[in-house]
Structures are given as structure tokens and as C-alpha cells.
Design a protein around this motif. Structure first.
Motif, PDB file in Angstrom:
ATOM      1  N   UNK A 128     -52.968 -33.258 -28.029  1.00 52.38           N
ATOM      2  CA  UNK A 128     -52.138 -33.224 -26.826  1.00 52.38           C
ATOM      3  C   UNK A 128     -50.815 -33.931 -27.096  1.00 52.38           C
ATOM      4  N   UNK A 129     -49.728 -33.293 -26.721  1.00 50.26           N
ATOM      5  CA  UNK A 129     -48.399 -33.855 -26.908  1.00 50.26           C
ATOM      6  C   UNK A 129     -48.201 -35.105 -26.042  1.00 50.26           C
ATOM      7  N   UNK A 130     -47.304 -35.950 -26.486  1.00 54.19           N
ATOM      8  CA  UNK A 130     -46.927 -37.107 -25.668  1.00 54.19           C
ATOM      9  C   UNK A 130     -45.849 -36.738 -24.650  1.00 54.19           C
ATOM     10  N   UNK A 131     -45.297 -35.537 -24.776  1.00 50.37           N
ATOM     11  CA  UNK A 131     -44.257 -35.055 -23.864  1.00 50.37           C
ATOM     12  C   UNK A 131     -44.748 -35.157 -22.412  1.00 50.37           C
ATOM     13  N   UNK A 183     -51.270 -23.836 -25.163  1.00 50.71           N
ATOM     14  CA  UNK A 183     -51.945 -24.861 -24.365  1.00 50.71           C
ATOM     15  C   UNK A 183     -53.467 -24.737 -24.336  1.00 50.71           C
ATOM     16  N   UNK A 184     -53.972 -23.523 -24.263  1.00 48.72           N
ATOM     17  CA  UNK A 184     -55.422 -23.336 -24.201  1.00 48.72           C
ATOM     18  C   UNK A 184     -56.068 -23.840 -25.496  1.00 48.72           C
ATOM     19  N   UNK A 185     -55.537 -23.438 -26.628  1.00 48.29           N
ATOM     20  CA  UNK A 185     -56.093 -23.870 -27.914  1.00 48.29           C
ATOM     21  C   UNK A 185     -56.033 -25.382 -28.075  1.00 48.29           C
ATOM     22  N   UNK A 186     -54.929 -25.975 -27.669  1.00 45.24           N
ATOM     23  CA  UNK A 186     -54.780 -27.422 -27.803  1.00 45.24           C
ATOM     24  C   UNK A 186     -55.753 -28.171 -26.899  1.00 45.24           C
ATOM     25  N   UNK A 187     -55.905 -27.715 -25.676  1.00 49.91           N
ATOM     26  CA  UNK A 187     -56.822 -28.373 -24.737  1.00 49.91           C
ATOM     27  C   UNK A 187     -58.263 -28.217 -25.206  1.00 49.91           C
ATOM     28  N   UNK A 188     -58.626 -27.028 -25.680  1.00 49.28           N
ATOM     29  CA  UNK A 188     -59.979 -26.816 -26.207  1.00 49.28           C
ATOM     30  C   UNK A 188     -60.216 -27.729 -27.408  1.00 49.28           C
ATOM     31  N   UNK A 200     -44.213 -26.305 -22.688  1.00 50.37           N
ATOM     32  CA  UNK A 200     -42.804 -26.663 -22.858  1.00 50.37           C
ATOM     33  C   UNK A 200     -42.476 -27.014 -24.308  1.00 50.37           C
ATOM     34  N   UNK A 201     -43.440 -27.600 -25.010  1.00 48.19           N
ATOM     35  CA  UNK A 201     -43.215 -27.981 -26.405  1.00 48.19           C
ATOM     36  C   UNK A 201     -43.512 -26.848 -27.379  1.00 48.19           C
ATOM     37  N   UNK A 202     -43.927 -25.679 -26.866  1.00 51.22           N
ATOM     38  CA  UNK A 202     -44.123 -24.519 -27.721  1.00 51.22           C
ATOM     39  C   UNK A 202     -45.523 -24.370 -28.297  1.00 51.22           C
ATOM     40  N   UNK A 203     -46.467 -25.159 -27.817  1.00 52.50           N
ATOM     41  CA  UNK A 203     -47.847 -25.061 -28.284  1.00 52.50           C
ATOM     42  C   UNK A 203     -48.613 -24.008 -27.492  1.00 52.50           C
TER      43      UNK A 203
END
Length: 81
Positions: free
Chosen positions: A52-55, A36-41, A31-34
Motif C-alpha cells: 500500500x502506498x503512503x500517498x 488497486x485490487x491487486x495491491x489490496x489483495x 492515483x499513484x498508477x497501481x
């Protein structure tokens, strides 16, 4: 000293909770445009919560997951027949 193989198991209800949390975190990142797979990894490898976003409270949610248990569940899922 370490001559026996250690065993590690995660109860099924814990895996379901991890799945629910990861899904919510994935959705918040998307939803925030990231990516997700790269951020979680990035989070899993570093344990740096700023990946990880605070959203939608995603950062607090992901910190409820034990990384060792998460990695075990992921490997189990990947190698499942």
C-alpha cells in the motif's frame, strides 16, 4: 475439544468505516498508477504494508482495518442476496 462452531460478527458501523478506509486506499493507489485490487489483495494475503502506498496516508489507514473483519465483510457482501 473443538466441537462447537465459533461465531464471528462485525458491527455495521465497523463495516461502514472499513468501506470508507478501503475507498480512500483504493483511490490513493489508483492515483499513484497501481492496480488497486491487486495491491489490496496482496496486502490482505500477506499483511505486508509495502503493498500500500503512503500517498494520502493510505498505508496508515489500511492498518486500522482488522483483516479478519475485512474478510468477513467481503464474504458477506459477495454472498448477499
Amino acid at each position: 475439544m473443538y466441537d462447537k462452531t465459533m461465531t464471528f460478527t462485525v458491527p455495521d458501523d465497523k463495516e461502514l468505516e472499513m468501506h470508507r478506509i478501503l475507498t480512500e486506499v483504493y483511490d490513493a493507489l489508483k492515483q499513484k498508477g497501481y492496480n488497486p485490487i491487486s495491491q489490496i489483495v496482496g496486502y490482505i494475503l500477506s499483511e505486508d504494508p509495502t503493498y500500500i502506498t503512503t500517498h494520502n496516508n493510505a498505508r496508515s489507514l489500511i492498518r486500522k482495518i482488522d483483516r479478519d473483519e475485512l474478510l468477513q465483510a467481503m464474504v458477506k457482501s459477495y454472498l448477499a442476496d
